[in-house]
Scaffold this active site. Sequence first.
Site, PDB file in Angstrom:
ATOM      1  N   HIS A 101       3.942 -11.727  -4.104  1.00  0.00           N
ATOM      2  CA  HIS A 101       3.660 -10.769  -2.996  1.00  0.00           C
ATOM      3  C   HIS A 101       3.229  -9.391  -3.543  1.00  0.00           C
ATOM      4  CE1 HIS A 101       5.810  -7.965  -0.146  1.00  0.00           C
ATOM      5  NE2 HIS A 101       5.042  -8.368   0.412  1.00  0.00           N
ATOM      6  N   ASP A 235       0.472  -7.380   9.032  1.00  0.00           N
ATOM      7  CA  ASP A 235       0.474  -6.503   7.895  1.00  0.00           C
ATOM      8  C   ASP A 235      -0.770  -5.422   7.988  1.00  0.00           C
ATOM      9  OD1 ASP A 235       0.662  -5.146   5.371  1.00  0.00           O
ATOM     10  OD2 ASP A 235       0.756  -6.945   4.419  1.00  0.00           O
ATOM     11  N   GLY A 261       5.334  -8.538   9.530  1.00  0.00           N
ATOM     12  CA  GLY A 261       4.786  -7.485   8.909  1.00  0.00           C
ATOM     13  C   GLY A 261       4.359  -7.888   7.281  1.00  0.00           C
ATOM     14  N   HIS A 262       4.400  -6.518   6.682  1.00  0.00           N
ATOM     15  CA  HIS A 262       4.234  -6.933   5.051  1.00  0.00           C
ATOM     16  C   HIS A 262       5.346  -7.730   4.445  1.00  0.00           C
ATOM     17  CE1 HIS A 262       2.493  -5.661   1.382  1.00  0.00           C
ATOM     18  NE2 HIS A 262       3.479  -5.182   1.162  1.00  0.00           N
ATOM     19  N   PHE A 263       6.529  -7.707   4.934  1.00  0.00           N
ATOM     20  CA  PHE A 263       7.704  -8.359   4.190  1.00  0.00           C
ATOM     21  C   PHE A 263       8.016  -9.401   5.171  1.00  0.00           C
ATOM     22  CE2 PHE A 263       8.148  -4.231   1.857  1.00  0.00           C
ATOM     23  CZ  PHE A 263       8.367  -4.702   0.547  1.00  0.00           C
TER      24      PHE A 263
END
Length: 285
Positions: A101, A235, A261-263
């Site tokens: 990641h 994201d 999203g990003h996580f």
Amino acid sequence: MAMRYRTVRVDGLDVFYREAGDPSAPTLVLLHGFPTSSIAYQELIGELSDEFHLIAPDYPGFGHSSAPAADDFGYTFDRLADVVDRTLDALGLRRYALYVHDYGAPIGFRLAERHPERITGIVTQNGNAYEEGLTPFWDPFRKLWADPHADPSALRAFFTREATHWQYTHGVPDAALVNPDKELFDQALLDRPGNDAVQLALFLDYAANVALYPRWQQYLRTHRPPVLAVWGRNDEIFGPAGARAFAGDVPDARIHLLDAGHFPLETRLTQIAALTRDFLHSLSD
């Protein structure tokens, strides 16, 4: 199986890692991003440890690992990859899948390029290896990369509590699902004296990762490792085009764009755990 919290001495540094599962089972090495640490994988490790062996290290300067001052340790992605590589050697790991990641991608792809025979497969969760995945978020970084004498102080805005909260919650349909404990832990570590210099060094060095994208793409075309992309499609750091691009080099890559999203693990844990489990099963078919 119970989580174990361990530390191994590598290159004069204490490298912390989380471990769970039967060491004789197939191994998955989980490599974290910015601004977090192996804590990002705590729940996923718990989901998968019944069938797999999980190892999640903290890089130098992150989490519970040693954090020497920027003047005393050359914080580059090459150097972080060296430490992770030697950590896995010290643990006797010679065959494993990677879960990457964010920052974990440039570290993981360095390992894969060095040791293609060790890699059974790659799970990429918003872990970029293509120019297509670089969104306008990166414009101020590109300006800095183009002029090494430019003042990097504007990038310190990414070390604030507001920026950390944005990374966790932007693009999330229901922010109430995001546990704030992790961002609080991440922020406490970001706020350590001298850590801003560590993180600025890595921001500057990220240009080296972009320059290596063609080599990593060549690795994918040559070795065709099985690839699973589980990507938060909302994201604004690494866009969904970065996920789709993997299919150009690994035609049978499994691409899943999630409403996150990003996580994405923060809100799509059950879905990602199931996809990862199925993928890891396929590696032994």
